[in-house]
Design an enzyme around this catalytic site. Structure first.
Site, mmCIF file in Angstrom:
data_model
loop_
_atom_site.group_PDB
_atom_site.id
_atom_site.type_symbol
_atom_site.label_atom_id
_atom_site.label_comp_id
_atom_site.label_asym_id
_atom_site.label_seq_id
_atom_site.Cartn_x
_atom_site.Cartn_y
_atom_site.Cartn_z
ATOM 1 N N SER A 35 6.009 0.860 2.503
ATOM 2 C CA SER A 35 5.451 -0.379 3.035
ATOM 3 C C SER A 35 6.532 -1.235 3.694
ATOM 4 O O SER A 35 7.129 -0.828 4.676
ATOM 5 C CB SER A 35 4.732 -1.137 1.909
ATOM 6 O OG SER A 35 3.890 -2.133 2.428
ATOM 7 N N ASP A 39 -1.278 1.868 2.721
ATOM 8 C CA ASP A 39 -0.069 1.314 2.121
ATOM 9 C C ASP A 39 0.579 2.238 1.081
ATOM 10 O O ASP A 39 -0.045 2.621 0.095
ATOM 11 C CB ASP A 39 -0.441 -0.012 1.440
ATOM 12 C CG ASP A 39 0.759 -0.885 1.128
ATOM 13 O OD1 ASP A 39 1.817 -0.327 0.781
ATOM 14 O OD2 ASP A 39 0.636 -2.112 1.209
#
Length: 278
Positions: free
Chosen positions: A44, A159
């Site tokens: 991320s 993510d």
């Protein structure tokens, strides 16, 4: 006295939203102390900052790349909403990443680099280290309900922090002998966030939000425990509103200060792993 040579050093950069700017401070201090980084894995926010550094192997321009010059530029990343699968398509986000690193491929990077994403179809962490870097970074930052997932082959990618917020095992597999992990999720329940520890009024939203943070906190701890050095900020929530108002440098400075305190320990580890002990 036996010498085995310098250990290969790996950097595992964790997820954490706006707090990801902390990574910049950590890298700056490593560079100042001439501590080389041989491998980087990012999840991320860690994937974004990791890509910036892997392209240039220098922190001279990394702050400029990571900190948009004004709030309008930052908010422009979230234009063109789409309610299918996520509010935002992410075209602006990938253009922002490409403007910082270009349309570079993993094989062309100055430091071996891996990006961690999550496959929604299997729930598993997926490591990307081939193809175009910007697309992989965009996928790793695809927060569910905010950005649309990225389709890649048969996978639906979101993510990386959902499955592996601190990719220590990834950088170890890349060949690292000594691993520095940056865990951005450690501070919520360690006394650094008064809003979570002192506020007794837990409404519906706060219960839901804190529950998610508990999961991320625990998963990050499990990911990071095999690292040789774990670097964590002593701050609580960092929201994008603060970054828009120009407080990003405060987060970077926190990274510098925290890493600087760990340099003696790190140098001792490097010495011992190099075999400089009788």
């Amino acid at each position: 006295m036996v010498k085995t040579g310098r250990p290969k050093i790996g950097l595992a950069l964790g997820s954490g939203g706006a707090k990801g700017l902390f990574h910049i401070g950590v890298i700056k201090v490593l560079e100042e102390n001439n501590i080389p980084i041989d491998f980087i894995a990012g999840s991320s926010a860690g994937a974004c900052i990791g890509s910036f550094y892997a392209v240039s192997k220098s922190t001279k321009n990394i702050e400029k790349k990571a900190l948009p010059s004004n709030w309008r530029q930052l908010l422009s990343l979230f234009l063109y909403p789409s309610l299918k699968q996520g509010f935002f398509k992410g075209e602006k986000l990938i253009k922002f990443i490409e403007s910082a690193i270009g349309k570079v491929h993993f094989k062309d990077l100055k430091i071996p680099f891996s990006v961690v994403v999550t496959d929604l179809k299997t729930g598993e962490a997926v490591v990307i280290n081939k193809g175009e870097v910007a697309l992989a970074v965009r996928a790793s930052g695809s927060l569910p309900l905010i950005f649309k997932p990225v389709k890649m082959e048969e996978m639906l990618l979101v993510d990386g922090g959902l499955s592996m917020p601190v990719p220590v095992s990834v950088v170890k597999k890349m060949g690292a002998d000594l691993i520095i992990a940056v865990n951005l999720e450690a501070s919520y329940f360690n006394g650094y966030n008064s809003s979570y520890n002192n506020n007794k009024n837990y409404g519906f939203y706060k219960v839901a939000d804190t529950s998610i943070k508990v999961l991320r906190h625990q998963l990050s701890y499990l990911n990071a425990r095999e690292a040789d050095i774990v670097v964590s900020p002593k701050m609580g929530e960092v929201r994008w509103g603060k970054i828009i108002r120009g407080n990003g440098k405060v987060v970077i400075a926190e990274g510098e200060e925290t890493m600087r305190k760990l340099i003696p320990q790190l140098k001792d580890l490097i010495r011992r792993k190099s075999g400089d002990i009788k």
